[in-house]
Design an enzyme around this catalytic site. Structure first.
Site, short mmCIF file in Angstrom:
data_model
loop_
_atom_site.label_atom_id
_atom_site.label_comp_id
_atom_site.label_asym_id
_atom_site.label_seq_id
_atom_site.Cartn_x
_atom_site.Cartn_y
_atom_site.Cartn_z
N ASP A 175 0.82 -1.21 0.00
CA ASP A 175 0.00 0.00 0.00
C ASP A 175 0.86 1.27 0.00
OD1 ASP A 175 -2.52 -1.23 -0.03
OD2 ASP A 175 -2.45 -1.58 2.12
N ALA A 188 -10.81 7.41 1.04
CA ALA A 188 -9.88 6.32 0.73
C ALA A 188 -8.95 6.03 1.89
CB ALA A 188 -9.09 6.64 -0.53
#
Length: 262
Positions: free
Chosen positions: A51, A159
């Site tokens: 990520d 997000a």
């Protein structure tokens, strides 16, 4: 099929990977199996890593207009897809898109320097020493909290709401929510303040109080600015990024699942 839609037979991929051995091994296999194109000539950018690496790639290529399909070779992989090499063009062509917008942070330091940075997940302020931070918070030019004594405070996008924001006990925001989450980090005074939900067009200003005694740093995702006295943060709707996820594994679905994970 809409004009410009990706097809398995014609999709051109640009593979880029983190320097970790596992990511580099997968990167080499992908290039060998599917070939590789430059960013300028590809249809989709395929980051291989975790990520954190995905955030780096998004910031580096957010202005290209190309969609991003991440392949997980990290730990969590919340923004990534499973590391299966088979039928990758078909998976990309069938993927579900999610459009996200970043935050722009403008930080002013004690030395008078102004630094601008972009955040996909959140803009955070942190105390730099054992002394707690004291921060004044304004929304759209109006002071909403005269003094927050805390370890820090953050402003999160939808997000990013399942990342550090959630760890700080902030709310999870659906990806389609037209909101930002303002969340304290270990608030001492007022002790019971749990943060606020703000409209997406809100402009938030943080002013550090007693900066000499209580120095504070500002961080846009992983880009740090030390010794700040003023930080402005807002969503930049002029920048849109499209993330692609395997069918049934959209970011919206992942965020929804996260709310029922216990």
């Amino acid at each position: 099929m809409p004009e410009g839609a990706l097809t398995a037979k014609t999709v051109k991929m640009c593979f880029i990977g983190h320097d970790r051995p596992a990511a580099q091994e997968t990167l080499a296999e992908l290039k060998d199996r599917y070939g590789n194109h430059d960013v300028e000539k590809c249809d989709v950018i395929v980051p291989v890593g975790g990520d954190g690496y995905m955030l780096d790639v998004l910031r580096a290529h957010m202005h290209t207009g190309k969609p991003f399909y991440g392949i997980n070779r990290g730990t969590v992989g919340f923004m990534m897809n499973d590391a299966r090499l088979e039928e990758l063009p078909e998976r990309i062509a069938d993927a579900e898109p999610t459009i996200i917008h970043p935050l722009v942070m403008t930080a002013t330091t004690m030395g008078g320097e102004t630094v601008t940075a972009t955040a996909i997940n959140e803009v955070s302020l942190f105390r730099e020493t054992r002394q707690s931070a004291r921060i004044r918070i304004s929304v759209n030019g109006k002071v909403r909290m005269e003094s927050l004594t805390c370890d820090g405070v953050l402003l999160s996008t939808p997000a990013g709401s399942t990342a550090y924001n959630l760890s700080a006990h902030g709310p999870i925001l659906p990806i389609s929510a037209q909101m930002l989450a303002l969340t304290p980090i270990s608030a001492f005074r007022p002790r019971r303040w749990r943060g606020a939900l703000l409209p997406r067009d809100a402009s938030v200003t943080f002013e550090t109080l007693e900066s000499d005694k209580r120095p504070v740093s500002a961080v846009a995702d992983n880009q740090e600015v030390r010794d700040v006295i003023r930080v402005e943060a807002r969503e930049n709707r002029d920048i849109s990024m499209t993330l692609l996820f395997d069918r049934g594994q959209s970011l919206e679905e992942r965020v929804l699942r996260e709310q029922f994970d216990y």
